[in-house]
Design a protein around this motif. Structure first.
Motif, PDB file in Angstrom:
ATOM      1  N   UNK A   1      24.947  93.719  90.675  1.00 28.68           N
ATOM      2  CA  UNK A   1      26.243  93.113  90.327  1.00 28.68           C
ATOM      3  C   UNK A   1      25.965  92.246  89.102  1.00 28.68           C
ATOM      4  N   UNK A   2      26.332  92.704  87.912  1.00 26.42           N
ATOM      5  CA  UNK A   2      25.895  92.006  86.684  1.00 26.42           C
ATOM      6  C   UNK A   2      26.627  90.687  86.408  1.00 26.42           C
ATOM      7  N   UNK A   3      27.863  90.555  86.852  1.00 27.07           N
ATOM      8  CA  UNK A   3      28.719  89.429  86.475  1.00 27.07           C
ATOM      9  C   UNK A   3      28.846  89.376  84.947  1.00 27.07           C
ATOM     10  N   UNK A   4      29.605  88.451  84.444  1.00 24.46           N
ATOM     11  CA  UNK A   4      29.831  88.389  82.998  1.00 24.46           C
ATOM     12  C   UNK A   4      28.679  87.696  82.288  1.00 24.46           C
TER      13      UNK A   4
ATOM     14  N   UNK B   1      20.675  71.800  81.811  1.00 25.19           N
ATOM     15  CA  UNK B   1      21.949  71.947  82.519  1.00 25.19           C
ATOM     16  C   UNK B   1      22.881  72.832  81.704  1.00 25.19           C
ATOM     17  N   UNK B   2      23.499  73.804  82.363  1.00 28.41           N
ATOM     18  CA  UNK B   2      24.476  74.660  81.685  1.00 28.41           C
ATOM     19  C   UNK B   2      25.869  74.320  82.199  1.00 28.41           C
ATOM     20  N   UNK B   3      26.795  74.095  81.275  1.00 29.72           N
ATOM     21  CA  UNK B   3      28.160  73.666  81.619  1.00 29.72           C
ATOM     22  C   UNK B   3      29.152  74.671  81.039  1.00 29.72           C
ATOM     23  N   UNK B   4      29.930  75.362  81.891  1.00 30.08           N
ATOM     24  CA  UNK B   4      30.936  76.308  81.365  1.00 30.08           C
ATOM     25  C   UNK B   4      31.961  75.576  80.484  1.00 30.08           C
ATOM     26  N   UNK B   5      32.343  76.203  79.384  1.00 27.04           N
ATOM     27  CA  UNK B   5      33.356  75.634  78.486  1.00 27.04           C
ATOM     28  C   UNK B   5      34.715  76.117  78.976  1.00 27.04           C
ATOM     29  N   UNK B   6      35.512  75.210  79.521  1.00 28.11           N
ATOM     30  CA  UNK B   6      36.785  75.577  80.165  1.00 28.11           C
ATOM     31  C   UNK B   6      37.746  76.242  79.197  1.00 28.11           C
TER      32      UNK B   6
ATOM     33  N   UNK C   1      37.050  77.846  76.547  1.00 30.89           N
ATOM     34  CA  UNK C   1      36.494  79.006  75.843  1.00 30.89           C
ATOM     35  C   UNK C   1      35.750  79.879  76.857  1.00 30.89           C
ATOM     36  N   UNK C   2      36.450  80.733  77.590  1.00 29.26           N
ATOM     37  CA  UNK C   2      35.810  81.552  78.624  1.00 29.26           C
ATOM     38  C   UNK C   2      34.672  82.405  78.061  1.00 29.26           C
ATOM     39  N   UNK C   3      33.600  82.521  78.863  1.00 34.49           N
ATOM     40  CA  UNK C   3      32.441  83.305  78.428  1.00 34.49           C
ATOM     41  C   UNK C   3      31.422  82.499  77.649  1.00 34.49           C
ATOM     42  N   UNK C   4      31.691  81.192  77.441  1.00 32.30           N
ATOM     43  CA  UNK C   4      30.765  80.327  76.714  1.00 32.30           C
ATOM     44  C   UNK C   4      30.309  79.173  77.593  1.00 32.30           C
ATOM     45  N   UNK C   5      29.081  78.721  77.350  1.00 35.81           N
ATOM     46  CA  UNK C   5      28.539  77.555  78.061  1.00 35.81           C
ATOM     47  C   UNK C   5      27.908  76.600  77.049  1.00 35.81           C
ATOM     48  N   UNK C   6      27.899  75.331  77.419  1.00 38.14           N
ATOM     49  CA  UNK C   6      27.139  74.331  76.663  1.00 38.14           C
ATOM     50  C   UNK C   6      25.848  74.084  77.419  1.00 38.14           C
TER      51      UNK C   6
END
Length: 196
Positions: free
Chosen positions: A44-47, A103-108, A110-115
Motif C-alpha cells: 500500500x504505497x500511500x501518497x 520532525x515532519x509537519x504536513x503543510x495544510x 499545500x497537500x502533498x508537501x511537508x516541512x
C-alpha cells in the motif's frame, strides 16, 4: 527461509523509500505446499510527499552554515526516511550536538508537501581534565587540560595541556580545523614549550 524473505522485504522498503514512498506499508502472504511455496508481497504505497521547507532550531552557538552543510534534504525532493536518517547521522557526527530530532509537519494549505523541522541541542563545548600521580623519578606529578570543541561556533577546537613535576614542565597548545577553507580537509596545529 525467513531470512531471505526478510532481506527481500528490506530491499523493497528501501526501493520504495528512495522513490518517495516513505509511508508505504508492506505485508507478505504465503500459499502452496512447503516445497513450492508462493510468496506474495502486498504494497500500500500511500501518497508521496515533497519537502517544502527545511528549518533548523536550537543552534545558539554553532553557526548556521556549519549545520546546513550536513543536511542532505532539499526543497521539492520526495521525503525519504533514508535522507532523514542520513542528515541526523551527519549532524551527530559533528560532535557538537547532544541531541538531534527530525520532525515532519504536513503543510495544510499545500497537500502533498511537508516541512522538515530539525531541532538540535548543543552539548557543552568546554572540556576539562586533570590528574595527579607519583613515581620515584618525577615524584609528585600533575596534569591539567582545558579544551573547547566548538570554538566561536565554527566546530574548530583548541586545547591547552599542562604537565608539571619536580623534574619537568610541559605546556602544549593545539588547534584543530576539520574543514579548512570550507573543504573537508582536517588541519592540526600544535606548539609546545618544555623545560627539564
Amino acid at each position: 527461509t525467513a531470512a531471505v524473505i526478510g532481506a527481500a522485504t528490506d530491499r523493497l522498503r528501501e526501493s520504495l523509500d528512495r522513490s518517495g514512498y516513505s509511508r508505504a506499508r508492506l505485508s507478505t502472504s504465503f500459499s502452496g505446499p512447503p516445497g513450492e511455496t508462493r510468496v506474495v508481497f502486498s504494497i500500500i504505497p500511500f501518497e508521496r510527499s515533497r519537502i517544502r521547507e527545511v528549518t533548523i532550531e536550537g543552534n545558539t552557538r554553532t553557526r548556521g552554515r556549519i549545520v546546513e552543510r550536513e543536511i542532505t534534504l532539499n526543497r521539492n525532493d520526495h521525503l525519504s526516511r533514508a535522507a532523514l536518517l542520513g542528515t541526523q547521522r551527519n549532524l551527530y557526527r559533528l560532535g557538537v550536538f547532544h541531541s538531534v530530532q527530525m520532525e515532519t509537519i504536513p503543510v495544510e494549505w499545500k497537500p502533498g508537501f511537508v516541512d522538515v523541522k530539525i531541532k538540535v541541542q548543543e552539548g557543552s563545548p568546554i572540556l576539562t581534565a586533570w590528574g595527579i600521580g607519583y613515581d620515584t623519578e618525577d615524584q609528585l606529578r600533575a596534569t591539567f587540560e582545558l579544551g573547547n570543541n566548538n570554538l566561536f561556533g565554527t566546530r574548530r577546537s583548541a586545547a591547552l595541556f599542562v604537565r608539571e613535576s619536580s623534574r619537568e614542565r610541559r605546556v602544549q597548545v593545539t588547534m584543530r580545523d576539520p574543514n579548512l577553507f570550507g573543504e573537508r580537509i582536517e588541519t592540526l596545529l600544535s606548539g609546545f614549550h618544555e623545560r627539564e
